[in-house]
Design an enzyme around this catalytic site. Structure first.
Site, PDB file in Angstrom:
ATOM      1  N   GLY A   1      51.850  43.681  85.625  1.00 31.92           N
ATOM      2  CA  GLY A   1      51.068  42.352  84.921  1.00 31.92           C
ATOM      3  C   GLY A   1      52.108  41.616  84.298  1.00 31.92           C
ATOM      4  CG  ASN A   2      52.584  37.812  83.773  1.00 25.11           C
ATOM      5  OD1 ASN A   2      51.764  37.180  83.317  1.00 25.11           O
ATOM      6  ND2 ASN A   2      52.526  37.842  85.353  1.00 25.11           N
ATOM      7  CE1 TYR A   3      52.912  41.867  76.241  1.00 21.69           C
ATOM      8  CE2 TYR A   3      54.959  40.986  77.126  1.00 21.69           C
ATOM      9  CZ  TYR A   3      54.110  41.858  76.501  1.00 21.69           C
ATOM     10  OH  TYR A   3      54.534  43.040  76.115  1.00 21.69           O
ATOM     11  CB  SER A   4      50.402  34.502  81.965  1.00 20.89           C
ATOM     12  OG  SER A   4      49.528  33.340  82.128  1.00 20.89           O
TER      13      SER A   4
ATOM     14  CB  ALA B   1      52.423  33.992  84.851  1.00 21.52           C
TER      15      ALA B   1
END
Ligand code: C5P
Length: 400
Positions: free
Chosen positions: A208-211, A276
């Protein structure tokens, strides 16, 4: 634009309260129905008789009228109003609003109001510059209150600086502009993507990512406030949307997001792709949780995810397509390349080098570029204000 609109005019105890009479007059002259609510200390600065004469409505201050025992319903008032404007808004009332201290009729009505709320602060320059006030203003902006910034000039204290309440003409114009924008996108359907995507490795792990989704949700709220029908396709986020004009479609992976977007894009007029999206996903998702026993190393083979923006760009026809670019280097070149490669009309560039921009923040600092060569750089603002700048850039300010 103000004709027939129901407006609550909140007046608090500051010297600029005398200007509220002029604001009431302007709003009434423009055809609005104005209900004044004064805090007890506002009545020390300007008489209720002035406000009730100008608006043709009895001024409300207390929860009850002492001699008749009549109860004033803050809930009914909150539902009645198309907009609430608090002018002047003192540091004290702003603090109460930020914290929900509902110890007077004005703040209680503010908490009940479902309509947009505008506040025009007025105070001495040091009070305005105080970190407490800045914190409260930031909290209120985050809650969706539109702050009509004070102007700089000579103050009642005879000091000079920022803190003068904005002139009544400008406050009335801000309200008129709001009602004009409320119809700017009516009849339009806007698709917005938001948040991260999660690409599952096994049932409990993902890439995943921090969005946080905050920018996409702010865009959805802004488009809905301007009258659009919004479809918000969002990855996993911990956010809620408030407008009944926003239909939310929850997805997890990039492939899910693409499928939802392709379906919704058909009858859309515009898409804003703010998500994102993960560039890669595991080639296979394990059915069961992967165990580490007997494994010193684990190879994950990743495959490319579809590019949603480029896929929609390839079949966009005369729909408007707005993308985002979050870059760490060569920001401009990369943004311009993406406009071309994805067939975008506009791109919103933010740099990870800016401390006010990026994942999870409540503010963003953007440059908006168009395929036709327009470019505008904006200072750091709340994400809701950035959303307004983006829509203004694409559709023009207040143009139907
Ligand atoms: O190529 P890059 O990921 O930097 O492009 C960013 C823009 O493209 C954003 O608008 C993002 O939402 C969109 N995008 C997409 N699908 C992808 C990757 C990015 O829609 N797979």
């Amino acid at each position: 634009m103000l004709k027939g609109k129901h407006i609550i005019l909140g007046i608090t105890g500051g010297i600029a309260a005398y200007k509220a009479a002029m604001l009431a007059r302007l709003l009434v002259k423009a055809g609005a129905e104005v209900q004044p609510i004064m805090t007890p200390s506002a009545r020390e600065f300007i008489t209720p008789l002035t406000l009730s004469t100008l608006t043709g409505k009895p001024v409300i201050t207390e929860f009850f009228t002492a001699n008749t025992g009549e109860w004033h319903s803050h809930v009914d008032l909150g539902l009645w109003a198309d907009a609430m404007v608090i002018a002047p808004a003192t540091a004290c009332t702003l603090a109460k609003m930020a914290c929900g201290v509902a110890d007077n009729m004005l703040v209680t009505t503010y908490l009940s109001a479902r309509c947009p709320v505008f506040a025009a602060p007025a105070m001495d320059l040091d009070m305005w510059a105080h970190p407490t006030t800045a914190r409260n203003i930031a909290a209120l902006k985050g809650d969706g209150v539109a702050i009509i910034e004070p102007a700089a000039g000579e103050l009642a204290s005879h000091l000079t600086g920022k803190g003068r309440m904005e002139e009544p003409e400008k406050i009335a114009a801000t309200l008129a502009d709001y009602f004009r924008k409320g119809t700017q996108l009516s009849g339009k359907k806007v698709l917005i993507t938001a948040g991260p995507t999660h690409e599952m490795i096994d049932p409990v792990r993902f890439i995943g990512n921090y969005s946080s989704g905050k920018m996409g949700f702010a865009l959805a709220e802004e488009c809905a406030a301007r009258g659009a029908e919004v479809v918000l396709v969002t990855g996993p986020v911990a956010l809620k949307s408030n407008s009944d004009r926003i239909r939310r479609v929850d997805v997890v992976s990039a492939c899910d997001m693409l499928a939802a977007c392709e379906k919704e894009f058909e009858d859309c007029d515009m898409a804003i792709l703010c998500a994102a999206v993960a560039d890669y996903r595991p080639e296979v998702k394990a059915d069961k949780k992967l165990k580490r026993e007997g494994r010193e190393e684990l190879d994950l083979r990743l495959v490319r995810n579809p590019d949603i923006a480029a896929t929609l760009g390839a079949k966009k026809g005369d729909r408007l397509l707005v993308g985002f670019a979050l870059e760490t280097d060569s920001e401009h070149e990369n943004a311009l390349r993406k406009i071309k490669n994805k067939n975008l009309d506009w791109i919103v560039l933010n740099s990870l080098r800016d401390p006010e921009a990026g994942f999870g923040k409540d503010t963003n600092k953007v440059t908006i570029l168009s395929a036709s060569g327009k470019e505008e750089a904006f200072p750091a603002k709340s994400k809701r204000e950035v959303a307004a700048d983006i829509i203004d850039s694409v559709f023009g300010k207040g143009i139907n």
